[in-house]
Design an enzyme around this catalytic site. Structure first.
Site, PDB file in Angstrom:
ATOM      1  N   HIS A   1       0.809  -1.212   0.000  1.00 54.96           N
ATOM      2  CA  HIS A   1       0.000   0.000   0.000  1.00 54.96           C
ATOM      3  C   HIS A   1       0.844   1.264   0.000  1.00 54.96           C
ATOM      4  O   HIS A   1       0.420   2.302  -0.473  1.00 54.96           O
ATOM      5  CB  HIS A   1      -1.026  -0.036   1.133  1.00 54.96           C
ATOM      6  CG  HIS A   1      -2.162  -0.936   0.784  1.00 54.96           C
ATOM      7  ND1 HIS A   1      -2.196  -2.245   1.161  1.00 54.96           N
ATOM      8  CD2 HIS A   1      -3.255  -0.728   0.010  1.00 54.96           C
ATOM      9  CE1 HIS A   1      -3.288  -2.808   0.654  1.00 54.96           C
ATOM     10  NE2 HIS A   1      -3.951  -1.902  -0.043  1.00 54.96           N
TER      11      HIS A   1
ATOM     12  N   ARG B   1     -10.463   4.151  -1.307  1.00 54.63           N
ATOM     13  CA  ARG B   1     -10.002   3.298  -0.198  1.00 54.63           C
ATOM     14  C   ARG B   1     -10.242   4.044   1.120  1.00 54.63           C
ATOM     15  O   ARG B   1      -9.368   4.772   1.595  1.00 54.63           O
ATOM     16  CB  ARG B   1      -8.512   2.991  -0.348  1.00 54.63           C
ATOM     17  CG  ARG B   1      -8.158   2.066  -1.510  1.00 54.63           C
ATOM     18  CD  ARG B   1      -6.663   1.790  -1.507  1.00 54.63           C
ATOM     19  NE  ARG B   1      -6.312   0.651  -2.318  1.00 54.63           N
ATOM     20  CZ  ARG B   1      -5.838   0.728  -3.565  1.00 54.63           C
ATOM     21  NH1 ARG B   1      -5.683   1.905  -4.142  1.00 54.63           N
ATOM     22  NH2 ARG B   1      -5.522  -0.376  -4.218  1.00 54.63           N
TER      23      ARG B   1
ATOM     24  N   ARG C   1     -15.391   2.088  -1.186  1.00 52.86           N
ATOM     25  CA  ARG C   1     -15.127   0.759  -0.630  1.00 52.86           C
ATOM     26  C   ARG C   1     -15.141   0.857   0.884  1.00 52.86           C
ATOM     27  O   ARG C   1     -14.511   1.751   1.458  1.00 52.86           O
ATOM     28  CB  ARG C   1     -13.772   0.220  -1.108  1.00 52.86           C
ATOM     29  CG  ARG C   1     -13.556  -1.192  -0.584  1.00 52.86           C
ATOM     30  CD  ARG C   1     -12.287  -1.793  -1.064  1.00 52.86           C
ATOM     31  NE  ARG C   1     -11.122  -1.176  -0.448  1.00 52.86           N
ATOM     32  CZ  ARG C   1      -9.871  -1.512  -0.742  1.00 52.86           C
ATOM     33  NH1 ARG C   1      -9.651  -2.420  -1.679  1.00 52.86           N
ATOM     34  NH2 ARG C   1      -8.864  -0.937  -0.143  1.00 52.86           N
TER      35      ARG C   1
ATOM     36  N   GLU D   1     -11.222 -10.787  -4.822  1.00 51.87           N
ATOM     37  CA  GLU D   1      -9.782 -10.726  -4.546  1.00 51.87           C
ATOM     38  C   GLU D   1      -9.301 -11.920  -3.719  1.00 51.87           C
ATOM     39  O   GLU D   1      -8.144 -12.005  -3.358  1.00 51.87           O
ATOM     40  CB  GLU D   1      -9.406  -9.405  -3.873  1.00 51.87           C
ATOM     41  CG  GLU D   1     -10.217  -9.038  -2.657  1.00 51.87           C
ATOM     42  CD  GLU D   1      -9.850  -7.663  -2.099  1.00 51.87           C
ATOM     43  OE1 GLU D   1      -8.836  -7.074  -2.503  1.00 51.87           O
ATOM     44  OE2 GLU D   1     -10.599  -7.175  -1.230  1.00 51.87           O
TER      45      GLU D   1
ATOM     46  N   ASN E   1      -4.452  -7.160  -6.930  1.00 46.96           N
ATOM     47  CA  ASN E   1      -3.317  -7.130  -5.983  1.00 46.96           C
ATOM     48  C   ASN E   1      -3.427  -8.273  -4.992  1.00 46.96           C
ATOM     49  O   ASN E   1      -2.471  -9.016  -4.754  1.00 46.96           O
ATOM     50  CB  ASN E   1      -3.287  -5.811  -5.201  1.00 46.96           C
ATOM     51  CG  ASN E   1      -3.276  -4.608  -6.104  1.00 46.96           C
ATOM     52  OD1 ASN E   1      -2.874  -4.710  -7.255  1.00 46.96           O
ATOM     53  ND2 ASN E   1      -3.714  -3.471  -5.603  1.00 46.96           N
ATOM     54  N   ASP E   2      -4.613  -8.392  -4.414  1.00 50.78           N
ATOM     55  CA  ASP E   2      -4.800  -9.470  -3.440  1.00 50.78           C
ATOM     56  C   ASP E   2      -5.065 -10.805  -4.123  1.00 50.78           C
ATOM     57  O   ASP E   2      -4.647 -11.843  -3.627  1.00 50.78           O
ATOM     58  CB  ASP E   2      -5.941  -9.122  -2.478  1.00 50.78           C
ATOM     59  CG  ASP E   2      -5.456  -8.191  -1.378  1.00 50.78           C
ATOM     60  OD1 ASP E   2      -4.356  -8.421  -0.856  1.00 50.78           O
ATOM     61  OD2 ASP E   2      -6.160  -7.224  -1.065  1.00 50.78           O
TER      62      ASP E   2
ATOM     63  N   ARG F   1       2.451  -9.619  -0.674  1.00 49.85           N
ATOM     64  CA  ARG F   1       2.640  -8.504  -1.622  1.00 49.85           C
ATOM     65  C   ARG F   1       3.571  -7.421  -1.082  1.00 49.85           C
ATOM     66  O   ARG F   1       3.977  -6.525  -1.817  1.00 49.85           O
ATOM     67  CB  ARG F   1       1.283  -7.914  -2.026  1.00 49.85           C
ATOM     68  CG  ARG F   1       0.485  -7.347  -0.886  1.00 49.85           C
ATOM     69  CD  ARG F   1      -0.970  -7.100  -1.273  1.00 49.85           C
ATOM     70  NE  ARG F   1      -1.208  -5.739  -1.706  1.00 49.85           N
ATOM     71  CZ  ARG F   1      -2.420  -5.203  -1.838  1.00 49.85           C
ATOM     72  NH1 ARG F   1      -3.499  -5.921  -1.617  1.00 49.85           N
ATOM     73  NH2 ARG F   1      -2.561  -3.969  -2.221  1.00 49.85           N
TER      74      ARG F   1
ATOM     75  N   CYS G   1      -9.794  -3.197 -10.358  1.00 55.01           N
ATOM     76  CA  CYS G   1      -9.298  -2.008  -9.670  1.00 55.01           C
ATOM     77  C   CYS G   1      -7.931  -2.260  -9.032  1.00 55.01           C
ATOM     78  O   CYS G   1      -7.393  -1.399  -8.353  1.00 55.01           O
ATOM     79  CB  CYS G   1     -10.294  -1.507  -8.633  1.00 55.01           C
ATOM     80  SG  CYS G   1     -10.576  -2.678  -7.308  1.00 55.01           S
TER      81      CYS G   1
HETATM   82  C1  PEP Z   1      -6.602  -5.167  -4.698  1.00 56.58           C
HETATM   83  O1  PEP Z   1      -6.407  -6.005  -3.815  1.00 56.58           O
HETATM   84  O2  PEP Z   1      -6.307  -5.358  -5.907  1.00 56.58           O
HETATM   85  C2  PEP Z   1      -7.197  -3.869  -4.373  1.00 56.58           C
HETATM   86  C3  PEP Z   1      -7.538  -3.012  -5.303  1.00 56.58           C
HETATM   87  O3  PEP Z   1      -7.341  -3.548  -3.058  1.00 56.58           O
HETATM   88  P1  PEP Z   1      -6.130  -3.105  -2.108  1.00 56.58           P
HETATM   89  O4  PEP Z   1      -4.927  -2.865  -2.979  1.00 56.58           O
HETATM   90  O5  PEP Z   1      -6.551  -1.892  -1.375  1.00 56.58           O
HETATM   91  O6  PEP Z   1      -5.960  -4.301  -1.222  1.00 56.58           O
HETATM   92 MG    MG Z   2      -7.313  -5.774  -1.899  1.00 60.48          MG
END
Ligand code: PEP
Ligand code: MG
Length: 594
Positions: free
Chosen positions: A201, A308, A344, A443, A466-467, A477, A514
């Site tokens: 993040h 977020r 979200r 995710e 991402n997740d 990550r 996203c």
């Molecule tokens: C993701 O996991 O791809 C996502 C957009 O949420 P975050 O990066 O806030 O976990």
């Molecule tokens: Mg996520």
């Protein structure tokens, strides 16, 4: 103590993971956790009272702590030392400390931490002018008191950077997302850290704030002491400490060229995200704070695809109430009109922690009490946010998005709470829209695999790659040692996305991405082929994606996808797609040398 292997004047080139593009040259501000440091942060007039409240709460907490220490000192029989604590308690009540700090917050519109630091500097100066040695020493008492208040203000936050100069590049072992979000945007022009991965993040926030950043440098903090010149090339993931005059010149030229390309790309921001055969994709923006909205508009996003909201909980000691949520979301929907904003719900945990919310220490926070799991446990906190969102819906277009849903049961639980929140507002006679679209993030692999079931009970899907990558490939990550395994083009990921898109469309709902993949133009044609309806990304990425779309056709995407689905490894797929994109866009892509 780390060994410094480099003399200050020797050029040192370090390779890390480039997470936020751009080239900057500036002076190092080294952040060491052991030292409390402070960053000035501008606030808006509407935040003055909440900053003052934070200040007063921090003083109350500090007083309580001192009283407790005093009790312990008494209990141990060290009565004679308690006068020191009494002095500290009296300093807490000091009119100058209070008055000056509050005046500074009000008049200079700065955050409490900085106002308090400035007050301390002023008091210290006054003490320095005094001849009396005893009185001079009392300055230390005041400093200790201020430090205690600062610690309580910051929770576990970083603190900030003292005496921040213009054009500063922050070098740190690590920066939490909470630290990054409060960097002074006018002064911090670059970031370099020892640890971190591409979709941590911290990386996401630096991209959103358009601060060039390189993470995962292993030991950049060993090569600097502060004040030396440093170059950050966030695109290439290169950091150069103490560059020679020739290197500096080369990078100044590169910087100029990069800025020229950025300006050229900006021309695409006002154009539609439409292919040559008339296929249209909605491109939206991911944001963490409302201050990003002007750049969302500047880069041509059509709304917010991911807000977020957990950032609202960081760097503070209180939990936002319904009214605060409402005011913020009202501003959001009004500022982004005529487009919609997808809010979200809180995704705390993982690598985002709020200092005032006690999450039990967890062995593996990414798989622990995070996001929706936390909200289902702390329903009062969750409901306050839901009511805030509902109330804002009366002022613009809102969508609600739930993070970390693992299956339909969790979704149903949330819907029951959502209905309760509506009932509560209705019984108070408060206005809201009853048909706010409700979507889930896909995710977690279990959600991707049961997308057909979920699709029947939601209005839209947003794929959090991402997740999804983190959990599908079992790689943290935020961990640079396994970042080489973070493969967005792994067949498992491509298949997951395909499956989710197909399920969504079969159920007649829209589906977007996203996660950070959405922002990488390397994948745009694959997404086009897959039939995604929406892509949401950091605002700066939008013109580049528009360029790819406007110079391609839907059929191009479908052909590429057909090939991509044949490959067995991410490496083969990446080689293929890079070659294809380099042929189509020679000025934007470099071919893989295999
Ligand atoms: C993701 O996991 O791809 C996502 C957009 O949420 P975050 O990066 O806030 O976990
Ligand atoms: Mg996520």
């Amino acid at each position: 103590m780390k060994k410094r292997t480099q003399s200050a004047s020797e050029e040192k080139i370090l390779k890390g993971i480039g997470v936020s593009p751009g080239i900057v040259i500036g002076k190092v501000a080294l952040l060491e956790r052991e030292r409390t440091t402070f960053i000035p942060r501008k606030i808006i007039a509407g935040q003055v009272s909440s900053e003052i409240r934070r200040f007063e709460e921090a003083i109350e907490t500090s007083k309580k702590q001192l009283e407790e220490i005093k009790q312990r000192v008494f209990a141990k029989g060290f009565r004679q030392y308690s006068y020191i604590l009494d002095v500290h308690l009296r300093v807490m009540e000091d009119r100058m400390l209070h008055g000056e700090t509050i005046t500074m917050i009000r008049e200079k519109l700065v955050n409490t931490e900085w106002a308090l630091k400035a007050t301390l500097d002023k008091i210290s100066e006054a003490f320095d002018a005094i001849e009396d040695e005893y009185l001079k020493e009392r300055k230390e008492d005041i400093r200790h008191v201020v430090e205690r208040i600062q610690n309580n203000l910051m929770g576990e936050g970083l603190g900030t950077i003292e005496d921040l100069e213009e054009e500063t590049i922050v070098v740190a072992h690590d920066l939490s997302p909470a630290d990054t979000i409060q960097l002074n945007l006018q002064k911090v022009i670059g970031i370099a850290t020892d640890v971190g991965g591409k979709t941590s993040h911290t990386a996401i926030v630096s991209r959103s704030l358009e601060i060039p950043a390189v993470v995962g440098l292993a030991e950049v903090t060993s090569y600097v002491t502060g004040g030396e010149t440093i170059i950050i090339d966030g695109g290439e993931g290169i950091v150069i400490v103490a560059p020679s005059p020739a290197t500096k010149k080369t990078y100044q030229l590169k910087q100029r060229h990069y800025r020229y390309l950025e300006r050229e790309l900006l021309k695409y921001s006002t154009l539609r995200a439409e292919t040559q055969d008339g296929h249209y994709l909605t491109l939206q923006a991911n944001i963490e704070i409302l201050e990003e909205i002007p750049s969302v508009i500047q880069y041509g996003a059509e709304g917010i695809g991911l807000y977020r909201t957990e950032y609202l909980y960081l760097n503070r000691k209180t939990i936002p109430d319904e009214e605060e949520h409402f005011q913020l979301y009202k501003r959001l929907v009004e500022e982004i009109a005529p487009y919609s904003a997808t809010i979200r719900t809180i995704d705390l945990g993982g690598d985002k922690f709020a200092s005032h919310i006690e999450l039990a220490e967890q062995m593996n926070p990414a798989m622990g009490l995070r996001a929706i799991r936390f909200c289902l446990m702390e329903q009062d906190i969750f409901k306050a946010q839901l009511r805030g969102i509902l109330r804002a819906s009366a002022y613009g277009q809102v969508k609600i998005l739930l993070p970390m849903i693992s299956g339909v049961e969790e979704l149903r639980e949330v819907k029951a709470i959502w209905d309760d929140a509506k009932d509560e507002l209705a019984s108070r006679g408060v206005e809201f829209k009853d048909d706010i679209p409700l979507g889930v993030m896909i995710e977690i692999p279990s959600a991707a695999i049961t997308a057909d079931i979920l699709a029947r009970e939601v209005d839209f899907f947003s794929i959090g790659t991402n997740d999804l990558i983190q959990y599908s490939l079992a790689i943290d990550r935020t961990n640079q040692y396994v970042s080489y395994l973070y493969e967005p083009l792994h067949p498992a990921i491509v298949r997951h996305i395909k499956g989710v898109v197909d399920c969504a469309h079969k159920a007649g709902i829209e589906v977007g991405i996203c996660g950070e993949m959405a922002a990488d133009p390397l994948y745009t044609l694959i997404f086009l082929g897959l039939g995604l309806d929406e892509l949401s990304m950091h605002p700066m990425a939008i013109p580049r994606i528009k360029k790819v779309l406007r110079r391609s056709t839907r059929t191009d995407g479908e052909h590429l996808l057909k090939e991509v689905l044949q490959f067995s490894t991410a490496r083969e797929t990446e080689y293929f797609i890079r070659k294809e994109m380099a042929e189509r866009f020679p000025e934007d892509f470099i071919q893989c040398m295999e």
